[in-house]
Design a protein around this motif. Sequence first.
Motif: not given
Lengths: 339, 457
Positions: B354-355, B279-282, B273-274, B309-310
């Motif tokens: 989401a993916w 990824y969406s943000a980047v 999920l994170g 990220l971590l």
Amino acid sequence: MRRLEGIAIALVLSVLVGLPVATLGYQYVVRPAQSEHRVIDIIAYAPEAGGFQPTVIRLTAGETVTLRFHAADVVHGVAIGPGLGIDLGHIDPGEVREITYTFDQPGLFTYYCTTWCSKDHWRMRGVIEVVDPASPDSLPLPERDPIIDALAAEGIDIDTYPDGGPTHGGAHPARVRVSTGLTPHVARGETALTGLTVPDILASLEWRRAHTPLEALELLAQENADADRARLADAVAGLWLSHTPGQPAAGTVASYNANCAACHGQTGAGDGPAAGQTAEEPAAFRPDSMLPMRSDVLYAKIQRGGMGTDMPNFGTLFTPEETWALVDYLWWLTFTDDP
Amino acid sequence: MTVARYDLLRRALWLGRVLRSRLLQPALMLVTLVVFTLAIVTGLFGTPAGSRNFGIVFVWIVWWALLIVVLVPLFGRVWCMMCPIPAPGEWLQRRAIVRRNPGRPRTLRKRWPRRLKNMWLQNIGFLGVALFSGVILTRPSVSAVVLLAFPLIALGLSLLYENRVFCRYVCPVGGFIGLYAMMAPLELRTRDCSTCRLHRTKDCVAGNAQGYGCPWMVYPGNLDRNTYCGMCMECFKTCPKDNITLNLRPFGADLFVSKSHRLDEAYKAFIMLGCALLYSAVFLGPWGWLKSWASLESLPNWLLYAAGLLAIVLALIPGLFRLCAALSDRLAGHRAGSRFVTYAYTLVPLGLAAWIAFSLGFVFVNGSYALSVISDPFGWGWNLFGTAHMPWTPFAPQLLSFLQVGVLTGGLLFAASMTVRFAGDGMVDARRALVAGLPVIAFQLVMTLAFLWLYLG
Ligand code: SF4
Ligand code: SF4
């Protein structure tokens, strides 16, 4: 089952070994062998990532080659000069543009990027050395430029003419700017000239290229003592472009926009998008700075570049004729500034 | 709890024959092996421009979208049936591709450490790939090296350990496929578990002349979730009682098998999920600097990105979720230990949605590159099928937003209904169950809104 297994093994091996061998072999062995002439792949990276690879290509005069340009990272453009008229236009990342060409004469040519691809875009060049088949080991020498030689003989240092240039922030003494308050316009030139006594020397293109508009203005003023200075300046503007067909040629404007505008600005105001990044402020083609400027010095600056200013040399890209056309365009920008 | 199931093989007898054929898996693997090999060769030797390189376009756009939008949500682990990554190792271990080799597998027969018999390595592997995704997904040569590393690691492990240890415990892709396969409406199960219990030789585990014992180290007789069955179909061949079948069943049925809920899987749900969010943000967000941080242009910036990220994926999201789960537990009056791990399974439908939404975004926008790279896989100016110069054309941008909203809303509703069910476990009053679920549902809602904002904003 044994037969099936054998077929399976053969298929798997043909994928793992055959596929790479077939694809690479086709590209590197079959395709060149099928081509009647040499095919040279040139990968274009932004200059910070390496620029053109390779940067030097050696050919023999009379040889036909296919030059294949691949844009690797960002949009590039490719042209080859001087004097070949080869412009491949924009190449999107991952796209390939090619040209097949026969270089007839020995000489040096430059392939260069024509799209503002990065901060160091102007560094993005490569050289084609076309050698004489009779003496393949001797490199063609770049030809000397008589205009630049003549300036040197006259003792003119083009890097300090008229007086160097300002660094960003203006700590350096400003470029010579005669605050004449004059804004000559080429459109008013013809009307302004009617009725004026014009010294014969001003009709000579050779003289005009080696002198400044201010000098011409003084000569005109001597002959026409009561004429208004603004009118005389308009007359000079008309004279300065009297050997041109009126409107600048589309090719010249395109060349200015592709090569000069990023620093000098599209209207010549010295305010291009990259103006803030150069070692020195790019020149503005405006009356105050251009009235004390000579055409041959402008020519030399374009051909040879500006020492320490970040102005690149264009002598390897443009023929003398193309360079003079650009000089005329700079005057046109100067003398059409006033609406 | 029992759910309705439809035994696909009762009617479609031909399907049973296909699944029992020893040719099925190798044939599929051969096809994917062609694509995979080409992806590596083009990545290593082709143009460095990702959008024109077959390796990047076919792996990270076509394969990825196919996997996450179609295969996993509808067919579960079916990709693992045809995946080329473990194929060379498996074939070498068996010294056979199609046939059933009766000899002993060629391997050192080491024992896989007990402590690694879980998803943690896969979690770490996925995060490792995620940290470098800015370069792996865009630079063909880096991508090719990673793609090459996968089968080599799998091969190395197959020399040491019997069976698909790589797939089961190491493959970073396998981890999330297993997690999200629980959503699929397709399952491989036994028809009758008492048949299995009474079957002394357990051919599906031990293997027989028809096929190998389960390479995924699963006992089909106990299968109650899709997570660790790689759908290799060996048990179809080995089971002498015709007790294995494929069922259609409701979406997400496996998520309710609460006795199997585990922390490593819960963390997989958080990580997925994170990562979807990041990824969406980047890749789709408006922040150019974030993209350049992620693409390793400068090491200090990348380190910041990696730390961020971590922190978000491993601490912030699970931490916030834990808080919400604790509130839900309190509202439900639940005292017997936190149900944090159980609630985490509600993030499976949410994360998968989401993916899917994210992948739809880039496949709609960049899918047209597939047409040009198929004709010019290396970006060398070939034109095999005449499509090399197809211009880049985003597909149906208006439809995209509708689909994304639909999928995300569906994921949220599914997650919310699961939450209410978990919260109300042992409770009669449906309203109290709903109220108890609210904190967890609020978390899901916030996440969904964040995705909606990123995709539509
Ligand atoms: S677990 Fe990974 S390597 Fe194994 S079959 Fe599935 S995707 Fe392929
Ligand atoms: S349970 Fe059957 S299909 Fe699943 S991995 Fe094991 S042998 Fe293959």
